[in-house]
Enzyme design. Structure first.
Site, PDB file in Angstrom:
ATOM      1  N   ASP A 162      62.468  -5.661  25.270  1.00  0.00           N
ATOM      2  CA  ASP A 162      63.700  -5.092  25.902  1.00  0.00           C
ATOM      3  C   ASP A 162      64.789  -5.401  25.288  1.00  0.00           C
ATOM      4  O   ASP A 162      65.723  -5.873  26.100  1.00  0.00           O
ATOM      5  CB  ASP A 162      63.662  -5.151  27.335  1.00  0.00           C
ATOM      6  CG  ASP A 162      62.115  -4.784  28.049  1.00  0.00           C
ATOM      7  OD1 ASP A 162      61.208  -5.591  27.779  1.00  0.00           O
ATOM      8  OD2 ASP A 162      62.145  -3.873  28.977  1.00  0.00           O
ATOM      9  N   ASP A 190      60.649  -1.194  24.409  1.00  0.00           N
ATOM     10  CA  ASP A 190      61.982  -1.092  24.535  1.00  0.00           C
ATOM     11  C   ASP A 190      62.757  -1.486  23.637  1.00  0.00           C
ATOM     12  O   ASP A 190      63.441  -2.820  23.606  1.00  0.00           O
ATOM     13  CB  ASP A 190      62.383  -1.652  25.995  1.00  0.00           C
ATOM     14  CG  ASP A 190      61.909  -0.511  27.231  1.00  0.00           C
ATOM     15  OD1 ASP A 190      60.847   0.544  26.902  1.00  0.00           O
ATOM     16  OD2 ASP A 190      62.048  -0.896  28.446  1.00  0.00           O
ATOM     17  N   TYR A 193      67.194   1.819  23.419  1.00  0.00           N
ATOM     18  CA  TYR A 193      67.796   2.345  24.548  1.00  0.00           C
ATOM     19  C   TYR A 193      68.649   3.170  24.084  1.00  0.00           C
ATOM     20  O   TYR A 193      69.738   3.664  24.782  1.00  0.00           O
ATOM     21  CB  TYR A 193      68.552   1.206  25.393  1.00  0.00           C
ATOM     22  CG  TYR A 193      67.687   0.290  26.131  1.00  0.00           C
ATOM     23  CD1 TYR A 193      66.875  -0.658  25.162  1.00  0.00           C
ATOM     24  CD2 TYR A 193      67.329   0.220  27.537  1.00  0.00           C
ATOM     25  CE1 TYR A 193      65.916  -1.494  26.085  1.00  0.00           C
ATOM     26  CE2 TYR A 193      66.360  -0.463  28.139  1.00  0.00           C
ATOM     27  CZ  TYR A 193      65.779  -1.442  27.422  1.00  0.00           C
ATOM     28  OH  TYR A 193      64.970  -1.960  27.912  1.00  0.00           O
ATOM     29  N   ASN A 227      58.752   2.232  27.989  1.00  0.00           N
ATOM     30  CA  ASN A 227      59.357   3.545  28.225  1.00  0.00           C
ATOM     31  C   ASN A 227      60.338   4.247  27.512  1.00  0.00           C
ATOM     32  O   ASN A 227      60.672   5.419  27.539  1.00  0.00           O
ATOM     33  CB  ASN A 227      59.553   3.408  29.828  1.00  0.00           C
ATOM     34  CG  ASN A 227      60.345   2.490  30.357  1.00  0.00           C
ATOM     35  OD1 ASN A 227      60.307   1.132  29.776  1.00  0.00           O
ATOM     36  ND2 ASN A 227      61.282   2.683  30.888  1.00  0.00           N
ATOM     37  N   HIS A 312      53.622  -3.291  27.628  1.00  0.00           N
ATOM     38  CA  HIS A 312      55.130  -3.433  27.956  1.00  0.00           C
ATOM     39  C   HIS A 312      55.075  -3.422  29.650  1.00  0.00           C
ATOM     40  O   HIS A 312      55.911  -4.455  29.845  1.00  0.00           O
ATOM     41  CB  HIS A 312      55.866  -1.999  27.623  1.00  0.00           C
ATOM     42  CG  HIS A 312      57.128  -1.768  28.332  1.00  0.00           C
ATOM     43  ND1 HIS A 312      58.075  -2.597  27.657  1.00  0.00           N
ATOM     44  CD2 HIS A 312      57.948  -1.190  29.098  1.00  0.00           C
ATOM     45  CE1 HIS A 312      59.183  -2.424  28.050  1.00  0.00           C
ATOM     46  NE2 HIS A 312      59.008  -1.480  28.868  1.00  0.00           N
ATOM     47  N   HIS A 322      60.789  -2.706  39.027  1.00  0.00           N
ATOM     48  CA  HIS A 322      59.468  -2.269  38.676  1.00  0.00           C
ATOM     49  C   HIS A 322      58.128  -2.737  39.151  1.00  0.00           C
ATOM     50  O   HIS A 322      57.021  -2.970  38.660  1.00  0.00           O
ATOM     51  CB  HIS A 322      59.385  -2.335  37.050  1.00  0.00           C
ATOM     52  CG  HIS A 322      60.610  -1.796  36.125  1.00  0.00           C
ATOM     53  ND1 HIS A 322      60.760  -0.551  36.339  1.00  0.00           N
ATOM     54  CD2 HIS A 322      61.560  -2.415  35.484  1.00  0.00           C
ATOM     55  CE1 HIS A 322      61.911  -0.349  35.492  1.00  0.00           C
ATOM     56  NE2 HIS A 322      62.279  -1.574  34.971  1.00  0.00           N
ATOM     57  N   HIS A 349      59.637  -4.900  30.097  1.00  0.00           N
ATOM     58  CA  HIS A 349      59.738  -4.006  31.079  1.00  0.00           C
ATOM     59  C   HIS A 349      60.809  -4.547  32.245  1.00  0.00           C
ATOM     60  O   HIS A 349      61.845  -4.066  32.524  1.00  0.00           O
ATOM     61  CB  HIS A 349      58.643  -3.462  31.784  1.00  0.00           C
ATOM     62  CG  HIS A 349      58.800  -2.035  32.396  1.00  0.00           C
ATOM     63  ND1 HIS A 349      59.671  -1.156  31.849  1.00  0.00           N
ATOM     64  CD2 HIS A 349      58.416  -1.546  33.655  1.00  0.00           C
ATOM     65  CE1 HIS A 349      59.769   0.067  32.896  1.00  0.00           C
ATOM     66  NE2 HIS A 349      58.691  -0.228  33.707  1.00  0.00           N
ATOM     67  N   VAL A 350      60.540  -5.583  32.849  1.00  0.00           N
ATOM     68  CA  VAL A 350      61.372  -6.458  33.874  1.00  0.00           C
ATOM     69  C   VAL A 350      62.436  -7.112  33.172  1.00  0.00           C
ATOM     70  O   VAL A 350      61.977  -8.041  32.510  1.00  0.00           O
ATOM     71  CB  VAL A 350      60.597  -7.102  34.974  1.00  0.00           C
ATOM     72  CG1 VAL A 350      61.361  -7.718  35.910  1.00  0.00           C
ATOM     73  CG2 VAL A 350      59.581  -6.172  35.511  1.00  0.00           C
ATOM     74  N   HIS A 351      63.636  -7.130  33.480  1.00  0.00           N
ATOM     75  CA  HIS A 351      64.749  -7.457  32.507  1.00  0.00           C
ATOM     76  C   HIS A 351      64.978  -9.226  33.319  1.00  0.00           C
ATOM     77  O   HIS A 351      65.960  -9.527  33.707  1.00  0.00           O
ATOM     78  CB  HIS A 351      65.926  -6.745  32.664  1.00  0.00           C
ATOM     79  CG  HIS A 351      65.611  -5.413  31.926  1.00  0.00           C
ATOM     80  ND1 HIS A 351      66.411  -4.426  32.076  1.00  0.00           N
ATOM     81  CD2 HIS A 351      64.830  -5.104  31.185  1.00  0.00           C
ATOM     82  CE1 HIS A 351      65.723  -3.386  31.362  1.00  0.00           C
ATOM     83  NE2 HIS A 351      64.666  -3.764  30.860  1.00  0.00           N
TER      84      HIS A 351
HETATM   85 FE   LIG Z   1      60.760  -0.686  30.012  1.00  0.00          FE
END
Ligand SMILES: [Fe+2]
Length: 457
Positions: A162, A190, A193, A227, A312, A322, A349-351
């Site tokens: 990400d 990711d 962006y 995503n 992801h 998420h 996915h999870v930041h």
């Molecule tokens: Fe993501």
């Protein structure tokens, strides 16, 4: 005495509460919170010179590490469409490989000429130089191939997810690059962006390519789609999922008999890497399901002891962001991972950052009530590392109390390094971005599930 008897039930409840809450460490480190913003376009200038090759990145080009996909963009002209390369010390013996060239349009954006050239028959554990462009805009890079695939071949991976293109992203990549140990990156999805900008401004795919070049042109990055690679925008009449990503980032999926670049596997030194797609169908009878079902029995742990999966959307994650988005994929595939003794699963996915114990949750059958994760020495460790530092900011809301499966979690940006030493041991460390420094905040010696399935402490 009577009072003590009266208090006993209360004490019982309190002790049980302490037991339930014994869910590992939630780090007390608090990072400075400030708005995440993408760095200005002017911070990612193209290299000087007319039609100079840019956005250079490399990816393993076959199953075992004897080929490399060299990718780059020429902004104005299709030519020159080749790469010149040679092994260190053999400059008189130069080779040339031509690229396939593609372009695409996305809404009102037209891409430059996107080149992919696969160079083959490379020697193992050898430095290669390669040149792109011609005349006074020739650019030279180098990389080192991995050791021959084998059970004790050491290798050090960086793990990044990400990433995006903010000042935090910049710090994360700087920290990884400044560590001389890293030999190749496992990227858990990711990338740019770009889709957070109006009309998915694809110029942000170009600036991302320029941003990562200082690392990705010199060591192989193993790509996973997230995503933010979907770029599905029917309102812009852009309804082909993954269009910019698939044009720009090629992977050797056919080498592992995959029918899609979104799921595939590679061997690298002593590791077998399986990449899955959270955003492609994975139910029974789907291509991804069929591929994974036939792929897992091919893994020979005597040859590649370390079995690593990249995906992801995490399967185990105790952040409110998420939460449980990876649950249907977990239900579909988790028993296969336990049966095949996967060592570690990396997700993004999870930041934020989180590492689990070795746990599984595969016994539930709707009526037996066995729906809680339990310790399982055959299960992978799950690591969520979507903390590269992108424009959406940190995911700073963990569920409370922490679940028992969570070993360590922290809402900070950073990256990780996995040093595979031999067939039994690998050292794993997560580096937090802290006041412009990379600080090891979580580390553990991993024990190989095939050769040394002892509990980690
Ligand atoms: Fe993501």
């Amino acid at each position: 005495m009577d009072a003590i008897i009266l208090l006993l039930p209360v004490l019982f409840v309190l002790l049980n509460f302490v037991e339930v809450c014994n869910g590992g460490i939630t780090s007390s480190f608090v990072r400075k919170l400030y708005a995440s913003e993408d760095m200005p376009l002017s911070d990612f200038p193209p290299p000087p010179g007319y039609n100079a090759p840019e956005q250079v990145h490399i990816t393993q080009g076959d199953l075992v590490g004897r080929a490399m996909i060299i990718s780059w963009v020429t902004p104005l002209l299709r030519h020159p469409d080749y790469v010149v390369y040679w092994a260190a010390g053999s400059k008189h013996k130069k080779h040339k490989a031509h690229s396939s060239v593609e372009t695409y349009r996305f809404y009102n954006y037209s891409s430059g000429h996107i080149h992919h050239a696969t160079i083959k028959n490379l020697a193992f554990d050898t430095r290669y130089f390669y040149e792109l462009g011609a005349g006074n805009v020739t650019r030279r890079f180098s990389f080192r191939t991995p050791s021959k695939v084998g059970p004790d071949a050491p290798y050090t991976f960086g793990i990044i997810g990400d990433l995006g293109q903010t000042h935090d992203s910049y710090q994360t990549l700087e920290h990884y690059v400044s560590n001389p140990k890293g030999q190749g990156v496992l990227f858990v999805g990711d990338l740019s962006y770009a889709d957070n900008h109006p009309n998915h401004d694809n110029v942000r795919w170009d600036t991302f390519g320029r941003f990562i070049e200082k690392c990705a042109a010199y060591q192989s990055w193993t790509w996973t789609a997230g995503n933010h690679e979907l770029d599905f925008a029917p309102e812009l009449e852009e309804d082909v999922p993954f269009k910019p990503y698939l044009h720009r980032y090629h992977v050797p999926y056919k080498a592992s008999q995959s029918t899609s670049p979104l799921w595939y596997s590679i061997k690298r030194a002593s590791a077998y890497i399986i990449v899955l797609s959270s955003y492609s169908a994975y139910g029974k009878y789907t291509p991804q399901y069929a591929w994974l079902e036939s792929e897992l029995p091919k893994v020979n742990r005597a040859e590649t002891p370390w079995l690593i999966v990249l995906v992801h959307s995490p399967w185990y994650n105790s952040n409110n962001y998420h939460y449980m988005e990876g649950e249907t994929m977990r239900v579909q595939f988790e028993s296969w991972f336990v049966k095949n003794k996967v060592d570690v699963v990396f997700a993004g996915h999870v930041h934020a950052y989180e590492r689990t114990e070795r746990i599984s949750n595969i016994n539930y059958n709707i009526t037996n009530g066995m729906s809680a994760p339990v310790k399982d020495p055959s299960a992978p460790i799950y690591i969520t590392i979507g903390d590269g530092g992108n424009v959406e900011g940190i995911a700073d809301s963990f569920t409370e109390p922490p679940p028992r499966y969570s070993a360590f979690r922290e809402a900070s940006f950073g990256h990780a390094v996995l040093e595979i030493k031999n067939r039994t041991h690998a050292h794993y460390a997560w580096h937090r971005n802290q006041d412009n420094n990379a600080v090891v905040a979580d580390d553990v010696w991993l024990h190989n599930r095939y050769y040394y399935p002892e509990e980690e402490v």
